[in-house]
Design a protein around this motif. Sequence first.
Motif, mmCIF file in Angstrom:
data_model
loop_
_atom_site.group_PDB
_atom_site.id
_atom_site.type_symbol
_atom_site.label_atom_id
_atom_site.label_comp_id
_atom_site.label_asym_id
_atom_site.label_seq_id
_atom_site.Cartn_x
_atom_site.Cartn_y
_atom_site.Cartn_z
ATOM 1 N N TYR A 1 -3.186 10.258 10.474
ATOM 2 C CA TYR A 1 -4.617 9.981 10.349
ATOM 3 C C TYR A 1 -5.080 10.118 8.905
ATOM 4 C CZ TYR A 1 -9.667 10.549 10.698
ATOM 5 O OH TYR A 1 -11.010 10.425 10.505
ATOM 6 N N ILE A 2 -4.685 11.202 8.231
ATOM 7 C CA ILE A 2 -5.084 11.417 6.841
ATOM 8 C C ILE A 2 -4.571 10.283 5.964
ATOM 9 C CG2 ILE A 2 -4.809 12.907 4.820
ATOM 10 C CD1 ILE A 2 -6.695 14.055 6.916
ATOM 11 N N ARG A 3 -3.329 9.874 6.166
ATOM 12 C CA ARG A 3 -2.752 8.805 5.366
ATOM 13 C C ARG A 3 -3.533 7.502 5.560
ATOM 14 N NH1 ARG A 3 2.092 7.854 3.504
ATOM 15 N NH2 ARG A 3 3.039 9.645 2.502
ATOM 16 N N GLY B 1 -2.697 1.746 7.233
ATOM 17 C CA GLY B 1 -1.345 1.292 7.495
ATOM 18 C C GLY B 1 -0.268 2.093 6.791
ATOM 19 N N SER B 2 -0.660 3.109 6.022
ATOM 20 C CA SER B 2 0.325 3.895 5.274
ATOM 21 C C SER B 2 0.901 5.042 6.092
ATOM 22 C CB SER B 2 -0.310 4.452 3.996
ATOM 23 O OG SER B 2 -1.309 5.420 4.297
ATOM 24 N N PHE B 3 0.519 5.154 7.367
ATOM 25 C CA PHE B 3 0.947 6.287 8.190
ATOM 26 C C PHE B 3 2.465 6.336 8.350
ATOM 27 C CE2 PHE B 3 0.589 2.755 11.089
ATOM 28 C CZ PHE B 3 1.615 2.927 11.997
ATOM 29 N N ALA B 4 3.139 5.206 8.195
ATOM 30 C CA ALA B 4 4.592 5.169 8.316
ATOM 31 C C ALA B 4 5.221 4.619 7.041
ATOM 32 C CB ALA B 4 5.012 4.334 9.516
ATOM 33 N N GLY B 5 4.657 5.022 5.903
ATOM 34 C CA GLY B 5 5.160 4.547 4.620
ATOM 35 C C GLY B 5 6.592 4.979 4.368
#
Length: 230
Positions: free
Chosen positions: A183-185, A191-195
């Motif tokens: 959530y923070i990302r 879309g960066s949650f799985a960077g």
Amino acid sequence: MNKKEFSTELPPNEVKGFSRRNFLGLTGGLLAAGALLNASCNNDDDDRSPAPGITLTNDDIGILNYYFALEQVGAAFYTMLVNKGFYANATNSEKALLTDIRDHEIAHREFWKSTVGTKAIQTLTFDFNVVDFTSRDSVLTHARLLKDLTVAGYNGIASQFRTPANLVLAAKIMSVEARHAAYIRDLLANGSFAGNDVVDSNGLEMSKKPSIVVTAVNSYLKVKLICKLP
């Protein structure tokens, strides 16, 4: 730990049930389970002379205290954010969800404290001067760093538990921490949650050794952690 004990750490008018929103599921059964796992492994670290810091020993107790330390930092960070009234132009949704995260961090902190019992490390003292709590970018950048460190920290040492039940509990809490991190990302960059800086080419969450995590976390502490974990 009873509800009254937990609520003493929350600011006035902020004590609410954890089920009031559907964003994150808190592992409620952990609090009861923790009382049954007051770990009993031997402290085998070298304490020949006192050190100017808080030592995390190389055993199950040390790992539990490591998690306790990480959750102390998280609870203090989000409590300060909420107490300061959030950053400028925070939306109502952001305020609600960040308050949820604060509540979860406090619950996690108190869970590990109860689990370690009399062998728990002392309450940490914090230095968040590098964080501008009026700035969205500053708050969320540090929040992302702390969340990524927490998830990677849980991953990096959990396999060293000698008591399997401790690993089960760590996995349950880490799954909630990973939801926080996602959530923070996405608040910072959608879309960066799985960077690729947190998920490797095999689709696995990255991990970090305790020594790396502790070095980073110490920048937010007045009295530093001394890590003897592998």
